[in-house]
Design a protein around this motif. Structure first.
Motif, PDB file in Angstrom:
ATOM      1  N   LYS A 288       0.825  -1.203   0.000  1.00 17.98           N
ATOM      2  CA  LYS A 288       0.000   0.000   0.000  1.00 17.98           C
ATOM      3  C   LYS A 288       0.864   1.261   0.000  1.00 17.98           C
ATOM      4  CE  LYS A 288      -3.578  -2.646   0.403  1.00 17.98           C
ATOM      5  NZ  LYS A 288      -4.549  -2.818  -0.707  1.00 17.98           N
ATOM      6  N   GLY A 289       0.265   2.347  -0.476  1.00 13.66           N
ATOM      7  CA  GLY A 289       0.909   3.638  -0.321  1.00 13.66           C
ATOM      8  C   GLY A 289       1.003   3.975   1.156  1.00 13.66           C
ATOM      9  N   LEU A 290       2.092   4.623   1.560  1.00 19.45           N
ATOM     10  CA  LEU A 290       2.305   4.893   2.978  1.00 19.45           C
ATOM     11  C   LEU A 290       2.803   6.314   3.184  1.00 19.45           C
ATOM     12  CD1 LEU A 290       2.504   3.868   5.935  1.00 19.45           C
ATOM     13  CD2 LEU A 290       4.847   3.144   5.409  1.00 19.45           C
ATOM     14  N   ILE A 291       2.163   7.016   4.106  1.00 15.40           N
ATOM     15  CA  ILE A 291       2.590   8.350   4.524  1.00 15.40           C
ATOM     16  C   ILE A 291       2.772   8.310   6.039  1.00 15.40           C
ATOM     17  CG2 ILE A 291       1.993  10.806   4.649  1.00 15.40           C
ATOM     18  CD1 ILE A 291       0.174  10.313   2.182  1.00 15.40           C
ATOM     19  N   ILE A 314      13.632   8.657  12.087  1.00 18.09           N
ATOM     20  CA  ILE A 314      12.546   7.903  11.451  1.00 18.09           C
ATOM     21  C   ILE A 314      13.087   7.018  10.343  1.00 18.09           C
ATOM     22  CG2 ILE A 314      10.447   8.075  10.070  1.00 18.09           C
ATOM     23  CD1 ILE A 314       9.884  10.717  11.587  1.00 18.09           C
ATOM     24  N   ARG A 315      13.964   7.577   9.513  1.00 20.76           N
ATOM     25  CA  ARG A 315      14.532   6.807   8.406  1.00 20.76           C
ATOM     26  C   ARG A 315      15.350   5.621   8.913  1.00 20.76           C
ATOM     27  NH1 ARG A 315      10.936   7.919   4.883  1.00 20.76           N
ATOM     28  NH2 ARG A 315      11.022   9.990   3.954  1.00 20.76           N
ATOM     29  N   GLU A 316      16.026   5.802  10.013  1.00 17.27           N
ATOM     30  CA  GLU A 316      16.807   4.703  10.581  1.00 17.27           C
ATOM     31  C   GLU A 316      15.899   3.627  11.167  1.00 17.27           C
ATOM     32  OE1 GLU A 316      19.257   6.699  13.400  1.00 17.27           O
ATOM     33  OE2 GLU A 316      20.729   7.395  11.910  1.00 17.27           O
ATOM     34  N   GLU A 317      14.873   4.054  11.884  1.00 17.23           N
ATOM     35  CA  GLU A 317      13.984   3.106  12.552  1.00 17.23           C
ATOM     36  C   GLU A 317      13.063   2.381  11.571  1.00 17.23           C
ATOM     37  OE1 GLU A 317      14.032   2.213  15.703  1.00 17.23           O
ATOM     38  OE2 GLU A 317      15.678   3.572  16.179  1.00 17.23           O
ATOM     39  N   PRO A 322      11.840   3.440   3.118  1.00 18.46           N
ATOM     40  CA  PRO A 322      12.436   4.765   2.914  1.00 18.46           C
ATOM     41  C   PRO A 322      11.665   5.618   1.910  1.00 18.46           C
ATOM     42  CG  PRO A 322      13.667   3.106   1.699  1.00 18.46           C
ATOM     43  CD  PRO A 322      12.661   2.360   2.524  1.00 18.46           C
ATOM     44  N   TYR A 323      10.746   4.980   1.195  1.00 16.61           N
ATOM     45  CA  TYR A 323       9.965   5.669   0.181  1.00 16.61           C
ATOM     46  C   TYR A 323       8.850   6.536   0.762  1.00 16.61           C
ATOM     47  CZ  TYR A 323       7.223   1.540   1.318  1.00 16.61           C
ATOM     48  OH  TYR A 323       6.546   0.561   2.001  1.00 16.61           O
ATOM     49  N   ALA A 324       8.496   6.315   2.041  1.00  9.80           N
ATOM     50  CA  ALA A 324       7.315   6.975   2.627  1.00  9.80           C
ATOM     51  C   ALA A 324       7.617   8.436   2.960  1.00  9.80           C
ATOM     52  CB  ALA A 324       6.878   6.231   3.880  1.00  9.80           C
ATOM     53  N   ILE A 414      19.015  -1.423  -8.123  1.00 14.41           N
ATOM     54  CA  ILE A 414      18.113  -1.302  -9.282  1.00 14.41           C
ATOM     55  C   ILE A 414      16.852  -0.550  -8.885  1.00 14.41           C
ATOM     56  CG2 ILE A 414      16.649  -2.599 -10.883  1.00 14.41           C
ATOM     57  CD1 ILE A 414      19.558  -2.705 -11.659  1.00 14.41           C
ATOM     58  N   GLU A 415      16.317  -0.863  -7.700  1.00 17.25           N
ATOM     59  CA  GLU A 415      15.120  -0.162  -7.227  1.00 17.25           C
ATOM     60  C   GLU A 415      15.393   1.334  -7.086  1.00 17.25           C
ATOM     61  OE1 GLU A 415      12.402   0.218  -3.178  1.00 17.25           O
ATOM     62  OE2 GLU A 415      13.295  -1.725  -3.655  1.00 17.25           O
ATOM     63  N   ASN A 416      16.517   1.682  -6.515  1.00 17.63           N
ATOM     64  CA  ASN A 416      16.852   3.098  -6.329  1.00 17.63           C
ATOM     65  C   ASN A 416      16.991   3.826  -7.656  1.00 17.63           C
ATOM     66  OD1 ASN A 416      16.815   2.838  -3.558  1.00 17.63           O
ATOM     67  ND2 ASN A 416      19.022   2.517  -3.371  1.00 17.63           N
ATOM     68  N   ARG A 417      17.556   3.154  -8.645  1.00 15.04           N
ATOM     69  CA  ARG A 417      17.686   3.787  -9.977  1.00 15.04           C
ATOM     70  C   ARG A 417      16.312   3.999 -10.612  1.00 15.04           C
ATOM     71  NH1 ARG A 417      21.934   6.535 -11.277  1.00 15.04           N
ATOM     72  NH2 ARG A 417      21.428   6.198 -13.476  1.00 15.04           N
ATOM     73  N   ILE A 418      15.416   3.018 -10.439  1.00 17.02           N
ATOM     74  CA  ILE A 418      14.054   3.164 -10.969  1.00 17.02           C
ATOM     75  C   ILE A 418      13.343   4.313 -10.263  1.00 17.02           C
ATOM     76  CG2 ILE A 418      11.786   2.048 -11.057  1.00 17.02           C
ATOM     77  CD1 ILE A 418      13.236  -0.596 -11.622  1.00 17.02           C
ATOM     78  N   ARG A 419      13.514   4.383  -8.948  1.00 12.88           N
ATOM     79  CA  ARG A 419      12.891   5.482  -8.194  1.00 12.88           C
ATOM     80  C   ARG A 419      13.490   6.834  -8.595  1.00 12.88           C
ATOM     81  NH1 ARG A 419       9.568   4.030  -4.110  1.00 12.88           N
ATOM     82  NH2 ARG A 419       9.696   1.907  -3.275  1.00 12.88           N
ATOM     83  N   GLU A 420      14.776   6.851  -8.821  1.00  9.82           N
ATOM     84  CA  GLU A 420      15.443   8.097  -9.204  1.00  9.82           C
ATOM     85  C   GLU A 420      14.863   8.640 -10.513  1.00  9.82           C
ATOM     86  OE1 GLU A 420      19.934   9.206 -10.614  1.00  9.82           O
ATOM     87  OE2 GLU A 420      19.747   7.906  -8.856  1.00  9.82           O
ATOM     88  N   TYR A 421      14.493   7.738 -11.403  1.00 11.39           N
ATOM     89  CA  TYR A 421      13.989   8.151 -12.714  1.00 11.39           C
ATOM     90  C   TYR A 421      12.478   8.389 -12.699  1.00 11.39           C
ATOM     91  CZ  TYR A 421      14.015   8.476 -17.819  1.00 11.39           C
ATOM     92  OH  TYR A 421      13.905   8.928 -19.096  1.00 11.39           O
ATOM     93  N   PHE A 422      11.724   7.475 -12.048  1.00 11.61           N
ATOM     94  CA  PHE A 422      10.256   7.541 -12.110  1.00 11.61           C
ATOM     95  C   PHE A 422       9.609   8.031 -10.815  1.00 11.61           C
ATOM     96  CE2 PHE A 422      11.500   3.988 -14.948  1.00 11.61           C
ATOM     97  CZ  PHE A 422      11.088   4.533 -16.156  1.00 11.61           C
ATOM     98  N   ASN A 423      10.385   8.115  -9.753  1.00  9.61           N
ATOM     99  CA  ASN A 423       9.961   8.578  -8.438  1.00  9.61           C
ATOM    100  C   ASN A 423       9.317   7.459  -7.614  1.00  9.61           C
ATOM    101  OD1 ASN A 423       9.687  10.187  -6.258  1.00  9.61           O
ATOM    102  ND2 ASN A 423       8.387  11.723  -7.208  1.00  9.61           N
ATOM    103  N   PHE A 424       8.035   7.132  -7.839  1.00 12.85           N
ATOM    104  CA  PHE A 424       7.322   6.140  -7.033  1.00 12.85           C
ATOM    105  C   PHE A 424       7.363   6.501  -5.548  1.00 12.85           C
ATOM    106  CE2 PHE A 424       8.190   3.275 -10.737  1.00 12.85           C
ATOM    107  CZ  PHE A 424       6.874   3.027 -11.047  1.00 12.85           C
ATOM    108  N   GLU A 425       7.205   7.770  -5.244  1.00  9.83           N
ATOM    109  CA  GLU A 425       7.241   8.198  -3.851  1.00  9.83           C
ATOM    110  C   GLU A 425       6.018   7.677  -3.099  1.00  9.83           C
ATOM    111  OE1 GLU A 425       7.780  12.220  -1.090  1.00  9.83           O
ATOM    112  OE2 GLU A 425       7.435  12.413  -3.251  1.00  9.83           O
TER     113      GLU A 425
END
Length: 440
Positions: A288-291, A314-317, A322-324, A414-425
């Motif tokens: 699911k999307g997470l905020i 938060i990012r560490e815990e 890390p996408y949220a 690979i996931e980070n590169r995809i996120r870097e290009y397409f975001n998927f935040e």
């Protein structure tokens, strides 16, 4: 449509967990084998006769010497009963009927929910000595099984899925964004919903667990339609002597499965707790999307570095998500709450985004050129081709030469590169690997 939910209830030591693990096909691990994820796993996804459903192991309903079922245990059982679509009531076939079994049966009859009766520990194909006694419960035909030997489990699952056709779900149009507000008790979930809605539609109290049932509140904002799903808070084990957590997470799991986006509300004064990690994990596991919403920010003494330091923690815990995005708000004063729906809409779109195959392969190819794929004993990983197979969450199939060579660290790259290009935040990304011979 959300997967139907089946709650396995009964006294302790009747074999519920053994049955649960047998149906899951594996021993459910307490610790996830990915970095940053440690949480109890008391639910599993089951597929049977083309049906997909969620099965929940609720633990034991423990009687004591004063009452057959104490008030607290009764509340836990009721929570499981209220939330589930079908209830699997398990009894010990060696012990016969007990007074606690009869008390639980009374609760189940009053629930008006479909109940399937499972008599466990019957290790032969012959009917047990107590077989006909179970009709006294008024819950239909007993199904004798042996969880340890695997006897009768297929027939029992047949009985469970028969009830799914009659389950009525709250169906919303595809364009309606469903938002689950999840978190521990007393972090301000109901106050946040009231702030978003602009009116007190949900009773707010300082008593943990005030929100007894999941409450759906449809509303519109501008041209967009939403449904807010409010859930009862999740109690920490330290607050209660019994193992209440296994019961109290049920409603959160059900809400997450129905949602497009989850708002994980965290109390700024407490920071990220182990329970917060578990709750975030339910959203992550379900794609699911997470905020992450840090509430009560107005109560924190701040300097110019406070927000950055809190974000780092938060990012560490919550390293597994890390996408949220993170929002610092105050439901009480309204601070930054006007940004929530805008963020929800954005994350819902990211969760449902589809990428063209050609563009995806260009990004993967470039990533491989920048960082050589791993190798082992002279054999190098090759990624031949990638395509997006699904959305909600975005799921990519990668055709490779050897699954063993796709290390976790390279998958993350690979996931980070995809996120870097397409975001998927705000949304997890999933990968499925297919080994393909040739082209080496």
């Amino acid at each position: 449509m959300a997967r139907p939910m089946v709650a396995v209830v009964g006294r302790p030591n009747v074999g519920k967990s053994t049955f649960f693990n047998k149906v899951a096909g594996k021993r459910i691990s307490i610790v996830e084998d990915k970095p940053g994820v440690t949480r109890d796993r008391i639910y599993t996804e089951v597929e049977w006769l083309s049906y997909n459903f969620t099965m929940i192991d609720t633990g034991g309903i423990e009687p004591d010497s004063d009452e057959i079922i104490p008030a607290q245990m009764r509340r836990q059982a009721e929570l499981a009963i209220e939330t589930a679509n079908v209830i699997l009531f398990m009894l010990d076939g060696r012990a016969g009927l007990t007074s606690a079994d009869r008390e639980i049966a009374d609760m189940l009859r009053k629930s008006k929910k479909p109940v399937v009766l499972a008599i466990n520990k019957v290790d032969t194909k012959e009917k047990s000595d107590y077989f006909y006694d179970y009709y006294e419960l008024g819950l239909g035909d007993p199904n004798e099984i042996s969880s340890s030997l695997g006897l009768g489990i297929g027939d029992l699952l047949d009985e469970i899925v028969k009830h799914f056709a009659s389950i009525e779900e709250n169906e919303y149009d595809e364009e309606v964004i469903k938002v689950a507000v999840i978190g521990k008790p007393n972090v301000g979930k109901s106050s946040l919903i009231n702030r978003i809605l602009g009116e007190d539609r949900v009773i707010v109290s300082d008593i943990a667990g005030t929100t007894r049932d999941a409450i759906d509140t449809p509303f519109t904002h501008g041209e967009d339609q939403y449904v807010l799903i409010d859930t009862a808070g999740i109690r920490r084990k330290s607050k209660i002597t019994e193992d209440v957590e296994k019961y109290s997470v049920i409603r959160a799991i059900a809400a997450v499965e129905r949602a497009d986006v989850c708002l994980l509300v965290i109390d700024a004064s407490e920071g990220v707790t182990e329970q917060d990690k578990k709750i975030a994990g339910y959203s992550h596991d379900n794609g699911k999307g997470l905020i992450i919403v840090i509430n009560k920010w107005d109560l924190i003494e701040k300097d110019t570095h406070t927000m950055n330091e809190f974000t780092k923690t938060i990012r560490e815990e919550l390293a597994f998500c890390p996408y949220a995005p993170i929002l610092f708000i105050s439901a009480l004063t309204g601070q930054r709450t006007n940004k929530i729906l805008e963020q929800v809409k954005y994350v819902a779109n990211q969760n449902a985004m589809r990428i063209q195959t050609g563009t995806l392969n260009e990004v993967i190819g470039e990533a491989i050129l920048l960082h050589q794929a791993p190798s082992d004993k002279g054999k190098q990983l090759k990624i031949f081709y990638g395509t997006q197979a699904a959305v909600k969450p975005p799921t990519f199939v990668l055709f490779i030469n050897d699954r063993e060579l796709m290390h976790f660290s390279y998958e993350r790259y690979i996931e980070n590169r995809i996120r870097e290009y397409f975001n998927f935040e705000g949304t997890p990304i999933r990968f499925i690997y297919r080994e393909k011979t040739g082209g080496q």
